[in-house]
Structures are given as C-alpha cells and as structure tokens.
Design an enzyme around this catalytic site. Structure first.
Site, PDB file in Angstrom:
ATOM      1  N   THR A 144      16.026   1.394 -31.433  1.00  0.00           N
ATOM      2  CA  THR A 144      16.411   0.212 -32.219  1.00  0.00           C
ATOM      3  C   THR A 144      15.292  -0.823 -32.116  1.00  0.00           C
ATOM      4  OG1 THR A 144      18.705   0.656 -31.732  1.00  0.00           O
ATOM      5  CG2 THR A 144      18.181  -1.580 -32.435  1.00  0.00           C
ATOM      6  N   ARG A 180      27.637   6.151 -30.328  1.00  0.00           N
ATOM      7  CA  ARG A 180      28.322   5.305 -29.345  1.00  0.00           C
ATOM      8  C   ARG A 180      28.368   6.023 -28.012  1.00  0.00           C
ATOM      9  NH1 ARG A 180      33.741   5.688 -32.460  1.00  0.00           N
ATOM     10  NH2 ARG A 180      32.748   7.708 -32.714  1.00  0.00           N
ATOM     11  N   GLU A 181      28.192   5.303 -26.918  1.00  0.00           N
ATOM     12  CA  GLU A 181      28.389   5.912 -25.607  1.00  0.00           C
ATOM     13  C   GLU A 181      29.865   6.299 -25.508  1.00  0.00           C
ATOM     14  OE1 GLU A 181      26.863   3.705 -22.259  1.00  0.00           O
ATOM     15  OE2 GLU A 181      25.110   3.119 -23.413  1.00  0.00           O
ATOM     16  N   CYS A 290      23.733  -2.009 -25.981  1.00  0.00           N
ATOM     17  CA  CYS A 290      23.273  -2.265 -27.353  1.00  0.00           C
ATOM     18  C   CYS A 290      23.674  -3.620 -27.922  1.00  0.00           C
ATOM     19  CB  CYS A 290      23.777  -1.160 -28.274  1.00  0.00           C
ATOM     20  SG  CYS A 290      23.054   0.418 -27.867  1.00  0.00           S
ATOM     21  N   LYS A 350      32.788   0.063 -20.970  1.00  0.00           N
ATOM     22  CA  LYS A 350      33.885   0.575 -21.788  1.00  0.00           C
ATOM     23  C   LYS A 350      34.336   1.892 -21.162  1.00  0.00           C
ATOM     24  CE  LYS A 350      31.750   3.297 -25.406  1.00  0.00           C
ATOM     25  NZ  LYS A 350      31.530   3.441 -26.821  1.00  0.00           N
ATOM     26  N   ARG A 357      25.674  -1.592 -17.809  1.00  0.00           N
ATOM     27  CA  ARG A 357      24.787  -2.567 -18.445  1.00  0.00           C
ATOM     28  C   ARG A 357      25.595  -3.607 -19.233  1.00  0.00           C
ATOM     29  NH1 ARG A 357      20.477   1.408 -21.081  1.00  0.00           N
ATOM     30  NH2 ARG A 357      22.326   2.744 -21.122  1.00  0.00           N
TER      31      ARG A 357
END
Ligand code: UDX
Length: 468
Positions: A144, A180-181, A290, A350, A357
């Site tokens: 990114t 997505r993780e 992110c 999450k 992080r």
C-alpha cells in the site's frame, strides 16, 4: 490440521540450487501477511512461485511450512502449495522471474507519513537482480503506497540500480491488495476485484497473468493509471475506517438517548442498499496494521497537496477517543479505578489473529494502569505477541477463569468466538463484583442485564431493562 512432515525448498541450500534451473513464474519480495498469503495462493493455483525475504529466520520457518504468524488456513495452504513454492533470502533470485511482486511493509513514520525505506531497498534489490535480463521483467507493487510512489520512487530506484530504462527494458504496475487478516487465505483466492495501474503494455502482461491464474473465476478488473490504483487502496481503507468511526459516533449518541441501541440503528441504515450493513459494527475503534497507518498516510498526503481532508481527520479523531470510552464507563461504574481489578477479554486487534499492531487493547490497558487499576488479560492466540508490547504489570493468563476470578469489572475488547458462548452466570460466579462492559456488542443485553451489571458500547443504560 494436516500433518506437517515435508518442507518447502529453501533455495539458499546449495543442494537445492538445481531447482533454480527452472524459472519461476513469479517472485514475491516481502513475506509478511500479504506476501506470504499471496505467494502460497498463487502457488496453489498452479504458478511456480519463489518467495523472498531478507529475514532468514522467517524464510527458515516458512520452508518448514510453519507460518510466522497466526492466520487461519495458512499452514494448510503452505502444505497444498508445496510443490510450486520455494523460499529464499537471496533477493537476487528475483531476476529469474518474468513478474516480480513487491509486498514489503510501508509503516507509518512518526509524523504519519508513509515510510518508504523498505520499498526503496526492495526496488534497488530488484534493480540489481534484473540487470542482465532481456525478458522485459514486470515489477508489480502490491504494497500500500501513496499516489505517485510507483512513478516517483520505485521506478527511479530500479532504473538507478539496474541501468535499465522503464518502458523499454522493464515494466512496472501498481496492483494493490485488499486482503483482511483472519480471512487472508479466502480473500486472496477469491478477490472481489483487481485494480491494475500501469501502461497499456504493462497492464496487459499482468492481466494475462491473472487470467491464467483465475481462469473462469477471473474477478472484475479495472485497468487504470498507477496513481488511480494507488489511491483506490487508500480511499478504500479510509472509507471503511470512516464507516466505523461514523457508527461509533452514533453509538455515543445512543448511550445518552433513552431506549436507543446502535445495533438496531446499524441494521436499519444497513438495509439501505446504498449503505450496506458491513463495517457498521460499533465497538472500541479500529486497529491493526492497515487502517490506522493508511488513514494517517492519506491525511498526511492530502495535506502535502494543500488540502486538509476533514473527514479523514475526523475519522482518526473519533478512533482516538473511542477505546477510552470503555475506561470511562468502568470508572463511572466502579467509582474510580484505583486498586480495582479489571479483567480484559481479548487483546488482538481483531479475532482470528495474534496481531497486536495498533490493537485498542493496548491503549485501554495503558489508561487503566495509569488510573491505578490492577489488570489481568486473556486472549486465545495473542498472549505471546501481547507480552512483547504490554507493560509487565499486566497479568497475562491463558485461562479465562483466572482472568475473571476476583475481578471488579470485566471488559470485552476482542470478539473471539470462544467468548460468544460465555453465559452471564459464568461471569457472575467468578467475579467479585459482576460489572461487564461489552465493548464489541457480543452479548444479548436483555439476558445479560438480568444477571450482571451490564453496559455496552452504543446502548442506553436503561435500554437492556426496558421493553419498547
Ligand atoms: C483491512 C481491510 O479490510 C483490508 O481490505 C485491507 O487490505 C487491510 O486492512 P484488516 O486490518 O485485516 O483489513 O481488518 P478488518 O477486518 O478490516 O478490521 C480492521 C479493524 O476495524 C479491526 O480492528 C476491527 O475490529 C475494526 N472493525 C471492523 C470495527 O470496529 N467495526 C466493523 O464494523 C469492522
């Protein structure tokens, strides 16, 4: 889980060097979440892939098909892709592929701007690796990056290190990744779109690669300029982050409004097809590798163009305050936090990851400690990663019961599946005073409020006890 009794080829070992006689279809430089998942997914879909990373410990782990981080289905994918996927820390091996993906990290600098150091190193390494190539190699940036990075940073570095000319001797595209993780494997195997930014010639090479890869399952694709492709990624993340901050703001309104519940409001607005229900789950704010970094980088980038981007700024402001709301509620409930024992359920940013992080748990715990609370914390997967970032005053426990036992207040921070099945009596029987703050709206307020002193983000204090 399948048995892990084989290992990937580690091409650093001289006895494996023969394998290099066969060219790889693609090289992937940077084996973090995006790089490793992409490499393994491409290999599973039939491409010959070489994954490259300067971190030889990481390479060694991956060669044994051990994922260096917790990600569901990744180790299975490493097993499935074994025959097509080799790894090495020798970046120069990238020169043997026609397409070279860059998936290195672009973390935040202290002023919020994007750190280009790793990308520059990777670009220079690629430049050296392709020096003698006559194959028109294509360098694809998946990291990114702020708009303009491909043309103004990556390409000049490659030209400088290789002595080659962009467009004549090598090509370059921007091709952001949206995985997505926690569902990285699924997302990589089933992308909902491809965004390709480059010249017609370069985009056509990448497009034909993806057509080979996905066949009939080829996702919708947009071919555009590198800057548009780069901006799609930032806008995408900033928009989703904005949705979260928006609903968290509505949650704050609900908390002061008789009988209001943000979940009902989110259902209601989510039924509008123009809005949709996803990313409208109110909670303690967004974290992870992110959203916070990308929203800050977009804010910084926009400022550099002379525009303040107020919505982007407000998204960060709301997110900064939101985790502290849980501490405020705890403070009110317990009449101050000095000497009070607070149990934290969930540390990872999450569920289904051990990634800490920008996890909101860290901010919450720091605030609790600062206010004199005694903190114990549980997480099903992130205890090890959490121990590296949390104050050693926090007691990290592997059993939920030990976390809750004798506590004055429990705070649900990450909505892991294993917390969903916990009954209110479970909390009540272990805690000294049964105060539960549901930071992720995991529980049924009516059921829980019958047994516990239950509060939740976005729920009027009286709502759980009232029928409308
Ligand atoms: C995100 C993007 O979704 C992905 O497309 C991009 O490539 C990388 O960044 P990720 O950070 O892995 O992916 O997780 P995501 O599921 O998007 O969640 C980010 C954060 O937002 C988490 O902290 C999550 O708890 C929070 N969140 C998400 C909410 O608070 N409410 C929601 O409704 C959704």
């Amino acid at each position: 889980m399948r048995k892990n009794n084989m290992s990937l080829a580690v091409l650093d070992q001289s006895e494996k060097m023969d394998a290099l006689e066969t060219k790889s279809d693609v090289s992937i430089i940077g084996l973090g979440f995006v790089g490793l998942t992409t490499a393994a997914a491409f290999a599973k879909l039939g491409m010959k892939v070489i994954g490259l990373d300067v971190d030889s410990d990481k390479v060694s782990k991956i060669s044994k098909r051990v994922a260096p981080f917790h990600e569901p289905q990744l180790e299975e994918l490493l097993l499935d892709s074994e025959k097509n996927f080799s790894v090495s820390s020798k970046i120069e091996l990238a020169g043997r592929s026609r397409i070279i993906f860059l998936t290195v990290g672009t973390p935040s600098r202290s002023d919020g701007s994007m750190e280009t150091r790793f990308l520059i190193d990777a670009a220079r390494n690629v430049g050296s690796a392709i020096k003698s190539s006559t194959d028109y190699p294509l360098v694809v940036v998946k990291s990114t990056v702020v708009p303009g990075t491909l043309l103004k940073v990556v390409i000049p570095e490659i030209e400088d290190a290789s002595g080659m000319t962009y467009g004549t001797d090598f090509g370059a595209c921007s091709n952001p990744e949206f995985l997505r993780e926690g569902s990285a494997v699924y997302d990589t195997l089933n992308p909902d779109r491809l965004i390709i930014g480059g010249t017609k010639k370069d985009s056509a090479i990448l497009l034909s690669f993806y057509k080979r890869l996905f066949g009939k399952k080829m996702p919708k694709t947009i071919l555009t300029s590198p800057s548009n492709a780069e901006l799609v990624k930032y806008s995408n993340n900033a928009f989703l982050a904005m949705k979260i901050s928006f609903i968290n703001q509505i949650a704050r309104i609900c908390e002061s409004l008789p009988n209001a519940d943000v979940q009902i409001v989110a259902e209601g607005i989510g039924l509008d097809k123009r809005i949709g229900r996803s990313f409208l789950s109110a909670g303690l704010g967004f974290g992870g590798s992110c959203f916070p970094k990308d929203v800050k980088a977009l804010q910084h980038f926009s400022k550099s163009l002379g525009y303040d981007a107020p919505i982007v700024e407000a998204t960060m402001k709301v997110n900064h305050d939101q985790p502290l709301r849980a501490v405020q509620i705890a403070e009110e409930k317990l009449n101050g936090l000095e000497g009070k024992k607070v149990a934290i359920l969930g540390l990872a940013f999450k569920p289904d990851t051990d990634d800490m992080r920008e996890a909101v748990s860290v901010k919450i715990i720091e605030e609790l400690l600062q206010k004199g609370a005694i903190v114990s914390a549980h997480d099903p997967k992130a205890l090890k990663t959490a121990s590296l970032v949390l104050d050693d005053k926090v007691q990290l426990v592997s059993d939920k019961k030990d976390c809750l036992r004798g506590s004055d207040c429990a705070l649900l921070v990450t909505e892991w599946d294993e917390y969903k099945t916990m009954k209110p009596e479970f909390f009540r029987d272990l805690m000294r005073s049964p105060v539960l703050i549901d930071g992720r709206r995991l529980y049924d307020p009516t059921q829980f409020a019958k047994v516990l002193d239950y509060s939740a983000i976005g729920l009027d204090r009286g709502a759980s006890k009232t029928t409308c």
